[in-house]
Write a protein that holds these residues in place. Sequence first.
Motif, short mmCIF file in Angstrom:
data_model
loop_
_atom_site.label_atom_id
_atom_site.label_comp_id
_atom_site.label_asym_id
_atom_site.label_seq_id
_atom_site.Cartn_x
_atom_site.Cartn_y
_atom_site.Cartn_z
N GLY A 1 0.83 -1.21 0.00
CA GLY A 1 0.00 0.00 0.00
C GLY A 1 0.85 1.25 0.00
O GLY A 1 0.60 2.20 -0.74
N THR A 2 1.89 1.24 0.81
CA THR A 2 2.76 2.41 0.89
C THR A 2 3.50 2.62 -0.43
O THR A 2 3.65 3.74 -0.91
CB THR A 2 3.77 2.25 2.04
N TYR A 3 3.94 1.53 -1.01
CA TYR A 3 4.61 1.64 -2.30
C TYR A 3 3.68 2.29 -3.32
O TYR A 3 4.04 3.27 -3.98
CB TYR A 3 5.07 0.26 -2.78
N PHE A 4 2.49 1.76 -3.41
CA PHE A 4 1.52 2.34 -4.35
C PHE A 4 1.23 3.79 -4.01
O PHE A 4 1.15 4.65 -4.88
CB PHE A 4 0.22 1.54 -4.32
N GLY A 5 1.09 4.06 -2.73
CA GLY A 5 0.73 5.41 -2.30
C GLY A 5 1.82 6.41 -2.64
O GLY A 5 1.55 7.54 -3.07
N LEU A 6 3.07 5.99 -2.45
CA LEU A 6 4.16 6.95 -2.64
C LEU A 6 4.59 7.06 -4.10
O LEU A 6 4.95 8.14 -4.56
CB LEU A 6 5.36 6.54 -1.77
N PHE A 7 4.57 5.94 -4.82
CA PHE A 7 5.20 5.99 -6.13
C PHE A 7 4.27 5.73 -7.31
O PHE A 7 4.59 6.09 -8.42
CB PHE A 7 6.35 4.96 -6.17
N VAL A 8 3.14 5.12 -7.08
CA VAL A 8 2.27 4.79 -8.21
C VAL A 8 1.11 5.77 -8.36
O VAL A 8 0.84 6.27 -9.44
CB VAL A 8 1.75 3.34 -8.09
N ALA A 9 0.45 6.04 -7.25
CA ALA A 9 -0.74 6.90 -7.32
C ALA A 9 -0.33 8.29 -7.83
O ALA A 9 0.77 8.77 -7.53
CB ALA A 9 -1.38 7.02 -5.94
N PRO A 10 -1.20 8.91 -8.61
CA PRO A 10 -0.87 10.24 -9.14
C PRO A 10 -0.95 11.30 -8.05
O PRO A 10 -1.68 11.13 -7.07
CB PRO A 10 -1.96 10.46 -10.19
N PRO A 11 -0.19 12.40 -8.18
CA PRO A 11 -0.35 13.49 -7.22
C PRO A 11 -1.74 14.12 -7.35
O PRO A 11 -2.33 14.12 -8.43
CB PRO A 11 0.75 14.48 -7.62
N GLU A 12 -2.22 14.65 -6.26
CA GLU A 12 -3.57 15.21 -6.29
C GLU A 12 -3.56 16.53 -7.06
O GLU A 12 -2.54 17.22 -7.15
CB GLU A 12 -4.05 15.41 -4.86
N ARG A 13 -4.74 16.89 -7.61
CA ARG A 13 -4.81 18.02 -8.52
C ARG A 13 -4.37 19.33 -7.86
O ARG A 13 -3.59 20.09 -8.41
CB ARG A 13 -6.25 18.16 -9.01
N HIS A 14 -4.86 19.60 -6.65
CA HIS A 14 -4.53 20.87 -6.00
C HIS A 14 -3.40 20.74 -5.02
O HIS A 14 -2.53 21.61 -4.93
CB HIS A 14 -5.76 21.42 -5.26
N MET A 15 -3.44 19.65 -4.29
CA MET A 15 -2.50 19.55 -3.18
C MET A 15 -1.17 18.96 -3.60
O MET A 15 -0.21 19.00 -2.85
CB MET A 15 -3.11 18.73 -2.05
N GLY A 16 -1.11 18.38 -4.78
CA GLY A 16 0.15 17.82 -5.25
C GLY A 16 0.55 16.60 -4.44
O GLY A 16 -0.29 15.83 -4.00
N ASP A 17 1.86 16.49 -4.23
CA ASP A 17 2.37 15.30 -3.56
C ASP A 17 2.05 15.25 -2.08
O ASP A 17 2.02 14.18 -1.48
CB ASP A 17 3.89 15.22 -3.76
N VAL A 18 1.80 16.42 -1.50
CA VAL A 18 1.50 16.46 -0.06
C VAL A 18 0.35 15.53 0.28
O VAL A 18 0.31 14.92 1.35
CB VAL A 18 1.13 17.90 0.36
N GLN A 19 -0.51 15.39 -0.70
CA GLN A 19 -1.71 14.61 -0.46
C GLN A 19 -1.39 13.16 -0.15
O GLN A 19 -2.20 12.44 0.41
CB GLN A 19 -2.61 14.74 -1.70
N ARG A 20 -0.17 12.74 -0.47
CA ARG A 20 0.20 11.35 -0.18
C ARG A 20 0.20 11.04 1.31
O ARG A 20 0.20 9.88 1.71
CB ARG A 20 1.57 11.04 -0.76
N ILE A 21 0.22 12.08 2.13
CA ILE A 21 0.11 11.85 3.58
C ILE A 21 -1.20 11.14 3.88
O ILE A 21 -1.30 10.36 4.82
CB ILE A 21 0.20 13.18 4.34
N MET A 22 -2.17 11.38 3.01
CA MET A 22 -3.49 10.80 3.24
C MET A 22 -3.44 9.29 3.39
O MET A 22 -4.20 8.72 4.15
CB MET A 22 -4.42 11.17 2.08
N TYR A 23 -2.50 8.65 2.66
CA TYR A 23 -2.49 7.18 2.69
C TYR A 23 -2.08 6.61 4.04
O TYR A 23 -2.29 5.43 4.29
CB TYR A 23 -1.58 6.62 1.58
N VAL A 24 -1.46 7.39 4.88
CA VAL A 24 -1.29 6.92 6.26
C VAL A 24 -2.26 7.62 7.20
O VAL A 24 -2.65 7.07 8.22
CB VAL A 24 0.15 7.13 6.80
#
Lengths: 225, 228, 190, 46
Positions: free
Chosen positions: B18-41
């Motif tokens: 899940g973390t792998y997908f969250g950090l490297f596979v899922a696209p960055p969010e439209r407004h928040m960009g990569d910060v949004q990856r915090i959401m996965y934890v």
Amino acid sequence: MSSLLALLSKDLLLEWRERARSLSVLLFAVVTLLLFSFALGPDVETLREATPGVLVLALLLSSTLALNESFRLEREDRALEGLVMRPVSLTALFYAKASANALLLTFLGPVVVALAVVFYSLEIDVATMTRLVGLWCLGAAGLAAPGTLYAAMTSRLKSQDVALPLLLFPLVVPVLLASVKAMGLVLTGDAMNQLRSWLTLLLAFDIIYWSVCGLLFRFAVEEGE
Amino acid sequence: MNIRKLLVLAGLGLAAVGTYFGLFVAPPERHMGDVQRIMYVHVPSAWIAMLLYTLAFGFAIALLWSGRQKWDDLMVGAIEVGVVLNALLLVQGSLWGRATWGVWWDWDVRLTTSLVMAILFAGVLVLRRMAPNEERRSQWSAVATVVAFIDVPLVYFCVRWWRSLHQIQSSPDTVDPAMVLPLRLNSFGLLFLALAWMLWRAAIERSSRRASEVPLPTRVAIEESAHA
Amino acid sequence: MAVWLKGPNGSGKTTLLRMLATLSTPSCGTLEIFGLDVGRQREAIRHGVSLVSHSLYLYPGLTARETLVLWGRLGGVVLEPESVVAALDVVGLADVGDRRVGGFSAGMRKRLALARARIESPRLLLLDEPFSALDDSGCRLVQSWVREFVEQGGTVMLASHDPERATPICDWRVDLAAGQIVGLDRGAGR
Amino acid sequence: MPDGVIGGGWSYVIAAYSVTVAVLAIYVWSLSRRSRRAERSQRDES
């Protein structure tokens, strides 16, 4: 029911006999008002704006004092155990104690509100003052039920003076918020007609706390340990 | 023992993927960009913490109902892991808030509620340590747990009303399917891990309770001296 | 009849009395009083059992009279003023009925607790060290008071370290050691 | 900020993930320590 009244009148009688203690709770609330005016500075406008919060904090701080005292009395000669030994339901015991505590805190209301009017130069009429006192009473009721429940537990502990506020204060955040908000609306005028809903909320909290804590009290006090 | 190991393995596996997908596979969010990856934890922490508190509430009710100590073991496990996740939730939320709103803290509904919630349940753990004996300890913790659990929705509603005067909370965009997968994997991973830790903590509580159990005559003596 | 619980410190006297007074639940086994289960039918038992323990359960702020009246009301009994005075008279506290307990000596407090224990005419009276904190005349008072209660058909269980005072008034002696009954004997005194 | 995308968020993401992993690792460590201690005291007892 009759044992509830007997217990309540016992608590009130003892409260009256030991007036010095109830008075010290009142004095403590007054000191709190004073301290806040020093903390917030002499500017009358700031003080006026902060009045609802200061009032509720004075209530909150003096409530732990009153609650701890009310159970110190029961623990001194293990009187609580004596009460438990009688054919009295612990629920009656809880409601008597909680009512006594609520009444004591209620009596502080008029004095503290009147002093706040003087200290903070509030320009309000008697009707507004009455409404403030009424809100104070609702807040006091909301504190008294969980306060009595927790004080019954923490009064057995050596560290009761720390334990009670630690457990009680986060719990009564809703009461605190609702009272501050409602008092603020009473003081500054209720342009958007929100007072009613805050009042309902406060009442709902009181009802929830009084029923839940009444149900749980018998587990908090040792009956057959 | 075995079920715990199984849970840990499954949890670690799921969380790693899940973390792998969250950090490297899922696209960055439209407004928040990569910060949004915090959401996965962040979101799994919130969900699982709430779930653990709910479990603790259930155990507390069971304990008060039946008086059986085994519920106390599970209850303390659920609360302790819940508080840990809750603390993490606050830190992650704070970081996210700093990145998106520019402030470490905001008196927003969820933030405030989760802070109060953490303090409430940490209070239960504090109360446990202070209780005079075992039976008081379990009953007091159960009472405090029930009250705390009931209090959480009250706090939530109250803070929402309190806040509603200032701003309407922005609702997140509908979640992209590519974001759902890591979220789901991480949630289940954390769920399994949390359950394993809860059971572990319960086992510790059980064995330390056994160790502190004293034979009857000695106990009678202790009780007498306590009442004298 | 009167039963004397005898045994060294920590032998289980107080624990037994507290269990009989429904303040403790046995951790295993069952305990019945008057055919009622101590664990489940506490309220019913409490009407018929009175305990005078080490702690006297007194409020310093109440007067002796108020203490008795409160105790009665909590059992659902409204006491007549005369019966309160009579109860105080038995233990020699009639003159100080309107004084606050806070000003009482240890002996007076003990006497008040004894008077209170019988206010609701219990069937079983549990006394934990009834002779402690009392002077000679107080002890004699307790002795005659116990006998009178027994002769009226009541049952007394008393735990005491004082064989000279306990033996003469008790019909049975139960020896306790380490939580076990190790001896049961007709009291020597009677 | 309706249109702009927040850039440079990676440092926050890394911080959040590492805090999470660190705290959970510490918790597991404390569990194992307590569990060993409890087992030891139980052994001493018997």
